[in-house]
Design a protein around this motif. Sequence first.
Motif, PDB file in Angstrom:
ATOM      1  N   PRO A 165       0.799  -1.235   0.000  1.00 24.88           N
ATOM      2  CA  PRO A 165       0.000   0.000   0.000  1.00 24.88           C
ATOM      3  C   PRO A 165       0.829   1.281   0.000  1.00 24.88           C
ATOM      4  N   GLY A 166       1.457   1.552  -1.130  1.00 24.89           N
ATOM      5  CA  GLY A 166       2.278   2.749  -1.272  1.00 24.89           C
ATOM      6  C   GLY A 166       3.029   2.707  -2.587  1.00 24.89           C
ATOM      7  N   VAL A 167       3.820   3.718  -2.837  1.00 25.13           N
ATOM      8  CA  VAL A 167       4.637   3.771  -4.051  1.00 25.13           C
ATOM      9  C   VAL A 167       5.771   2.759  -3.940  1.00 25.13           C
ATOM     10  N   VAL A 168       5.986   1.994  -5.016  1.00 19.23           N
ATOM     11  CA  VAL A 168       7.057   0.996  -5.059  1.00 19.23           C
ATOM     12  C   VAL A 168       7.882   1.222  -6.320  1.00 19.23           C
ATOM     13  N   VAL A 213       0.003   2.525 -15.802  1.00 15.06           N
ATOM     14  CA  VAL A 213       0.641   3.817 -15.525  1.00 15.06           C
ATOM     15  C   VAL A 213       1.021   3.759 -14.051  1.00 15.06           C
ATOM     16  N   PRO A 214       2.291   3.527 -13.691  1.00 15.46           N
ATOM     17  CA  PRO A 214       2.630   3.165 -12.315  1.00 15.46           C
ATOM     18  C   PRO A 214       2.548   4.320 -11.316  1.00 15.46           C
ATOM     19  N   ASN A 215       2.316   3.912 -10.059  1.00 13.15           N
ATOM     20  CA  ASN A 215       2.416   4.819  -8.910  1.00 13.15           C
ATOM     21  C   ASN A 215       1.491   6.025  -8.982  1.00 13.15           C
ATOM     22  N   LEU A 216       0.237   5.768  -9.362  1.00 15.90           N
ATOM     23  CA  LEU A 216      -0.780   6.814  -9.343  1.00 15.90           C
ATOM     24  C   LEU A 216      -1.356   6.877  -7.925  1.00 15.90           C
ATOM     25  N   GLU A 217      -0.824   7.764  -7.092  1.00 23.94           N
ATOM     26  CA  GLU A 217      -1.260   7.877  -5.700  1.00 23.94           C
ATOM     27  C   GLU A 217      -2.318   8.960  -5.577  1.00 23.94           C
ATOM     28  N   ARG A 277       8.736 -10.247  -6.367  1.00 24.05           N
ATOM     29  CA  ARG A 277       8.460  -8.990  -7.057  1.00 24.05           C
ATOM     30  C   ARG A 277       7.386  -8.236  -6.282  1.00 24.05           C
ATOM     31  N   VAL A 278       7.553  -6.914  -6.193  1.00 21.07           N
ATOM     32  CA  VAL A 278       6.656  -6.079  -5.394  1.00 21.07           C
ATOM     33  C   VAL A 278       6.091  -4.959  -6.261  1.00 21.07           C
ATOM     34  N   ILE A 279       4.801  -4.678  -6.064  1.00 15.74           N
ATOM     35  CA  ILE A 279       4.113  -3.640  -6.826  1.00 15.74           C
ATOM     36  C   ILE A 279       3.115  -2.971  -5.885  1.00 15.74           C
ATOM     37  N   ASN A 280       2.632  -1.799  -6.246  1.00 17.31           N
ATOM     38  CA  ASN A 280       1.576  -1.155  -5.478  1.00 17.31           C
ATOM     39  C   ASN A 280       0.351  -2.066  -5.408  1.00 17.31           C
ATOM     40  N   ASP A 281      -0.343  -2.077  -4.269  1.00 16.40           N
ATOM     41  CA  ASP A 281      -1.450  -3.021  -4.097  1.00 16.40           C
ATOM     42  C   ASP A 281      -2.634  -2.744  -5.018  1.00 16.40           C
ATOM     43  N   ALA A 282      -2.936  -1.475  -5.254  1.00  9.81           N
ATOM     44  CA  ALA A 282      -4.028  -1.164  -6.187  1.00  9.81           C
ATOM     45  C   ALA A 282      -3.643  -1.554  -7.614  1.00  9.81           C
ATOM     46  N   ASP A 283      -2.360  -1.373  -7.957  1.00 10.45           N
ATOM     47  CA  ASP A 283      -1.881  -1.810  -9.274  1.00 10.45           C
ATOM     48  C   ASP A 283      -2.083  -3.316  -9.433  1.00 10.45           C
ATOM     49  N   MET A 284      -1.764  -4.074  -8.371  1.00 10.60           N
ATOM     50  CA  MET A 284      -1.892  -5.531  -8.446  1.00 10.60           C
ATOM     51  C   MET A 284      -3.359  -5.927  -8.531  1.00 10.60           C
ATOM     52  N   GLN A 285      -4.215  -5.241  -7.794  1.00 17.83           N
ATOM     53  CA  GLN A 285      -5.649  -5.526  -7.889  1.00 17.83           C
ATOM     54  C   GLN A 285      -6.165  -5.237  -9.298  1.00 17.83           C
ATOM     55  N   GLY A 286      -5.703  -4.154  -9.875  1.00 26.85           N
ATOM     56  CA  GLY A 286      -6.109  -3.814 -11.228  1.00 26.85           C
ATOM     57  C   GLY A 286      -5.688  -4.855 -12.239  1.00 26.85           C
ATOM     58  N   THR A 338      -8.469   0.696   4.326  1.00 32.23           N
ATOM     59  CA  THR A 338      -7.925   1.602   5.330  1.00 32.23           C
ATOM     60  C   THR A 338      -7.691   2.967   4.696  1.00 32.23           C
ATOM     61  N   GLY A 339      -7.130   2.937   3.500  1.00 27.52           N
ATOM     62  CA  GLY A 339      -6.910   4.158   2.727  1.00 27.52           C
ATOM     63  C   GLY A 339      -7.708   4.130   1.437  1.00 27.52           C
ATOM     64  N   PHE A 340      -7.179   4.838   0.436  1.00 29.97           N
ATOM     65  CA  PHE A 340      -7.831   4.920  -0.876  1.00 29.97           C
ATOM     66  C   PHE A 340      -6.758   4.690  -1.920  1.00 29.97           C
ATOM     67  N   GLY A 341      -6.800   3.519  -2.557  1.00 29.22           N
ATOM     68  CA  GLY A 341      -5.795   3.204  -3.566  1.00 29.22           C
ATOM     69  C   GLY A 341      -6.313   3.480  -4.961  1.00 29.22           C
ATOM     70  N   SER A 342      -5.389   3.596  -5.921  1.00 30.69           N
ATOM     71  CA  SER A 342      -5.800   3.885  -7.295  1.00 30.69           C
ATOM     72  C   SER A 342      -4.783   3.312  -8.271  1.00 30.69           C
ATOM     73  N   ALA A 343      -5.284   2.921  -9.437  1.00 26.05           N
ATOM     74  CA  ALA A 343      -4.414   2.407 -10.498  1.00 26.05           C
ATOM     75  C   ALA A 343      -5.045   2.736 -11.843  1.00 26.05           C
ATOM     76  N   LEU A 344      -4.207   3.077 -12.806  1.00 25.37           N
ATOM     77  CA  LEU A 344      -4.663   3.472 -14.132  1.00 25.37           C
ATOM     78  C   LEU A 344      -3.985   2.606 -15.191  1.00 25.37           C
TER      79      LEU A 344
END
Length: 234
Positions: free
Chosen positions: A70-73, A145-149, A106-115, A132-138
């Motif tokens: 859950p953050g920028v990776v 498009v990585p690391n869209l926070e 390999r590690v990626i942002n959690d919203a990216d992986m869900q997408g 807990t927070g608000f994740g996003s992925a495009l």
Amino acid sequence: MEKNGHIRTLSVDIGGSGVKVMVLDRNGNPLTQKARTETPQPAKPDAVIDAIVALAATQGDFHRVSVGFPGVVRSGVTQTAVNLDPEWVGFDLATALSQRLNTLVRVINDADMQGLGAISGIGVELVITLGTGFGSALFVNGKLVPNLEMGHHQFRKEETYEQQLGRAALEKVGEKKWNRRLSKAVASLQHLFNYDFLYIGGGEAENVNIELPLNVKIISNITGLLGGIALWRD
């Protein structure tokens, strides 16, 4: 490593409240039931890694690991972790977990992986995760498009998407008001991204009870684990 047909991938989803794991086959189909434990508090790197290792021991054999964080990776290093602990900033999670589990990670942002577990790969697709927070992925034609926070950007009333729609906000204002906010967010994001499709996931997606546009879909929370197979498509 086993022959290609029998490669097993341990998929890990680190959240602000829970850590979840599941083993997938080479096509991304579940081979085990999802296992979950509470995210350690404080959520420092060593404690979270210990939790992952303990869960992994319940899953049988695997040959590689995918992690949603859950953050920028960047290149396996966690750059932000607003809902975990400051010690994650600049932490090489991929290397640390690889050493503990003695396998490739390999590690990626959690919203990216869900997408990656949800998208069709056609057009502009946006994913938001409500937890807990608000994740996003495009994604554009399946390309991330990585690391869209987006969660930490202003949404309304001088508050961010996360401040308005995270779990703390839901608990504070109640489902009815939270859903009204979500409806405004969906409309705002449509104007901002002109997406072809929006997917809404995360642990709090089960509380969504508004009528959604035809191009908006609720996705299962397990999608965050199923997307782990995509980290190895290269």
